[in-house]
Design an enzyme around this catalytic site. Structure first.
Site, short mmCIF file in Angstrom:
data_model
loop_
_atom_site.label_atom_id
_atom_site.label_comp_id
_atom_site.label_asym_id
_atom_site.label_seq_id
_atom_site.Cartn_x
_atom_site.Cartn_y
_atom_site.Cartn_z
N PHE A 3 35.73 -11.16 82.67
CA PHE A 3 35.41 -10.63 83.99
C PHE A 3 34.73 -11.64 84.90
O PHE A 3 34.78 -11.50 86.12
CB PHE A 3 34.50 -9.39 83.85
CG PHE A 3 33.08 -9.69 83.47
CD1 PHE A 3 32.14 -10.09 84.42
CD2 PHE A 3 32.65 -9.59 82.15
CE1 PHE A 3 30.82 -10.36 84.07
CE2 PHE A 3 31.35 -9.87 81.79
CZ PHE A 3 30.43 -10.25 82.76
N LYS A 49 46.52 -10.60 80.47
CA LYS A 49 45.70 -9.40 80.35
C LYS A 49 44.32 -9.72 80.89
O LYS A 49 43.48 -10.29 80.20
CB LYS A 49 45.62 -8.95 78.88
CG LYS A 49 45.42 -7.43 78.68
CD LYS A 49 44.14 -6.86 79.28
CE LYS A 49 42.90 -7.26 78.51
NZ LYS A 49 41.65 -6.58 79.07
N GLU A 79 39.43 -5.55 82.41
CA GLU A 79 39.58 -4.25 83.07
C GLU A 79 38.46 -3.96 84.06
O GLU A 79 38.53 -3.01 84.83
CB GLU A 79 39.66 -3.14 82.02
CG GLU A 79 38.40 -2.89 81.21
CD GLU A 79 38.25 -3.82 80.02
OE1 GLU A 79 37.42 -3.51 79.13
OE2 GLU A 79 38.93 -4.87 79.97
N SER A 137 33.34 -13.55 74.68
CA SER A 137 32.19 -13.70 73.80
C SER A 137 32.63 -14.24 72.44
O SER A 137 33.80 -14.11 72.05
CB SER A 137 31.50 -12.35 73.61
OG SER A 137 32.33 -11.47 72.86
N CYS A 169 29.71 -18.82 81.75
CA CYS A 169 29.62 -19.39 80.41
C CYS A 169 29.01 -20.79 80.45
O CYS A 169 28.65 -21.34 79.40
CB CYS A 169 30.98 -19.43 79.73
SG CYS A 169 32.19 -20.45 80.57
N GLU A 203 23.37 -15.00 73.44
CA GLU A 203 23.88 -15.26 74.79
C GLU A 203 23.54 -14.04 75.64
O GLU A 203 24.08 -12.95 75.44
CB GLU A 203 25.39 -15.49 74.77
CG GLU A 203 25.96 -15.79 76.16
CD GLU A 203 27.46 -15.99 76.16
OE1 GLU A 203 27.95 -16.79 76.96
OE2 GLU A 203 28.14 -15.33 75.34
#
Length: 510
Positions: free
Chosen positions: A154, A178, A181, A231, A286, A395
């Site tokens: 995202f 993909k 969402e 992740s 990240c 994280e």
């Protein structure tokens, strides 16, 4: 409420469900208001198979397309992205929450990857050697892998898809993307922009959804390679499942990026860099700096400088030009991030700036109340953090900066090398010898010297070490060309006037 659909074989489609079943959908929030303003269709396994079939059907034609015509698509795409950046940035801000300038910067970095892919005529050159034996020549060619899957996070709904899709398509593959969402509209926009640029239908398909859609991609025998960013637990799971199914996999995981500040560093520059890298995009990067490693006696002046620089930081709706930081992606993620701050003192750390602070029932930041309904939190600065604390090990992926104090350069290096993540790191120093030694010593994939977020430009490759990467290929740049192609070596000999002889010995090149 607008329904975000799939993009398969050049058209918006879905949701389609078997008779008697209800279509699965999910809410898409505006993080600045907390309202679900769109709905996204979750693909069924049948719809994922439909997208894969479209990609497979388009593969022979796209693979046979000349390199010049492929390159033309990327040149036109670059123009579309450049001209319509504000439009795409607004879509990102509406679903992710980052401020418009940050969203526009993401588009700009994505354009770098399109520019790299536009050089595919050079990138896909093979090698040739003549006369390796008498009358024998050898040459190699790079050929596409086939249908590939791209599964994106995202936090960068434009840049990360372009990291994967641009290189994959340039190499002659077809793609099923993909996206997350949580903010899927940008992926649909990109697919339609590719179509406008001349990409044939079926070469790029987008399916929205959750784990069910991902699993269908991982298990499909038609999909030959999988690229993922997310992740570490999910990256590890995707790597294990996809590789067990015989696929190539590059799965980029989490990060805990340390920024070392040496006693000789420019304190003002280091503080500005730390604030920018820790709190930009609300820490949902990240490559965000999440650990500040203060060496020697630099901690006190550095903390003072940081505190001064965040005093008037403006947090608000990303569409407001005055906002410097927007909300987090969801309410659940905000609550998780804040739990690390509220639990810090129990672990023995010192909360210097509390981003969870409230007054009259409302969160406050820089003395001003934050919007009530969005997924906002303030920035947090936490001192005296040590290894072993959850605050240090996990994280967090939010606007939380931890300060770890060490006495020496050697301690700083050991701290970083001992951490299971190895995505990015940086050192701030005026000493060239120290900087060079740090580059040599550190076990991390991307290193900044007086640069807090060392994301490589599009002509290089992005990727970490250790638990930040599963698979042996970094993403975009030269390593992506290797990942999305298979090398074929051809040995050639043409008949001459020498009489043919039978020789059962092992071939010799002498």
């Amino acid at each position: 409420m607008t329904l975000i659909r799939h993009f398969i074989d050049g058209a918006l489609t879905g949701p389609e469900t078997p008779a008697g079943e209800t279509a699965r959908t999910g809410p898409v929030y505006n993080p600045a208001t907390g309202e679900a303003h769109r709905e996204v269709a979750f693909a069924s396994a049948a719809e994922v198979d439909q997208a894969i079939a479209a990609a497979a059907a388009a593969l022979p034609g796209w693979r046979a397309t000349s390199l010049i015509k492929r390159a033309d698509v990327f040149f036109r795409l670059r123009q579309i992205l450049a001209e319509r950046t504000p439009e795409l940035a607004a879509i990102v801000t509406s679903e992710h929450g980052k401020v418009l300038s940050d969203a526009a910067g993401e588009v700009s970095r994505g354009i770098e990857n399109v520019e790299f892919a536009a050089g595919l005529v050079h990138l896909l050159k093979g090698e040739r050697a003549e006369q390796v034996a008498r009358g024998v020549d050898v040459h190699s060619v790079k050929q596409p892998v086939g249908v590939v899957a791209a599964i994106t996070p995202f936090n960068f709904p434009v840049m990360v898809p372009l990291w994967m899709v641009a290189s994959a398509i340039a190499c002659g593959n077809t793609v099923v993307l993909k996206p997350s969402e949580k903010d899927p509209s940008a992926a649909i926009w990109l697919a339609q922009a590719f179509q406008e640029a001349g990409l044939p239908d079926g070469v790029l398909n987008v399916v929205n959804g959750d784990k069910a859609a991902v699993d269908a991609l991982l298990d499909s025998p038609v999909v030959k390679a999988v690229s993922f960013v997310g992740s570490t637990p999910i990256a590890r799971s995707i790597y294990e499942r996809a590789s067990a199914n015989g696929k190539r996999v590059q799965a980029l995981g989490g990060a805990k990026n340390h920024m070392v500040v040496m006693p000789d560093a420019d304190i003002d520059a280091a503080a500005a860099a730390a604030v920018s890298a820790a709190y930009g995009s609300a820490g949902e990067r990240c490559m965000a700096v999440s650990v500040l490693v203060a060496v020697g006696d630099v901690a006190e002046p550095l903390i003072a400088a940081i505190t001064d620089k965040v005093r008037d930081l403006r947090i608000g709706d990303g569409t407001d030009p005055a906002s410097e930081m927007g909300p987090l992606i969801t309410r659940e993620h905000r609550d998780r991030v804040e739990s690390y701050v509220t639990g810090a003192e129990a672990e023995g750390a010192t909360v210097l700036i509390d981003g969870t602070a409230q007054a009259d029932g409302r969160r406050i930041a820089a003395g001003r109340p934050l919007p009530e309904n969005g997924f906002f939190t303030g920035i947090s600065l936490i001192d005296n953090v040590t290894p072993g604390m959850k605050l240090y090990e996990d994280e967090i992926f939010g606007p939380v900066l931890s300060v770890v104090r060490v006495e020496t350069y050697a301690e700083a290096v050991k701290l970083i090398n001992d951490h299971p993540f190895g995505n990015g790191t940086a050192i701030f120093t005026r000493d060239g010898g120290t900087a060079r030694q740090f580059e040599f010593d550190i076990e991390v994939g991307m290193v900044g010297i007086n640069v807090p977020i060392p994301v490589p430009i599009g002509a290089f490759s992005f990727g970490g070490w250790k638990s930040s990467l599963f698979g042996d290929s970094h993403i975009y740049g030269p390593e992506s060309i290797h990942f999305y192609t298979r090398s074929k070596v051809v040995t050639t000999r043409w008949p001459d006037h020498t009489p043919a002889q039978v020789d059962l010995g092992f071939p010799s090149n002498h």
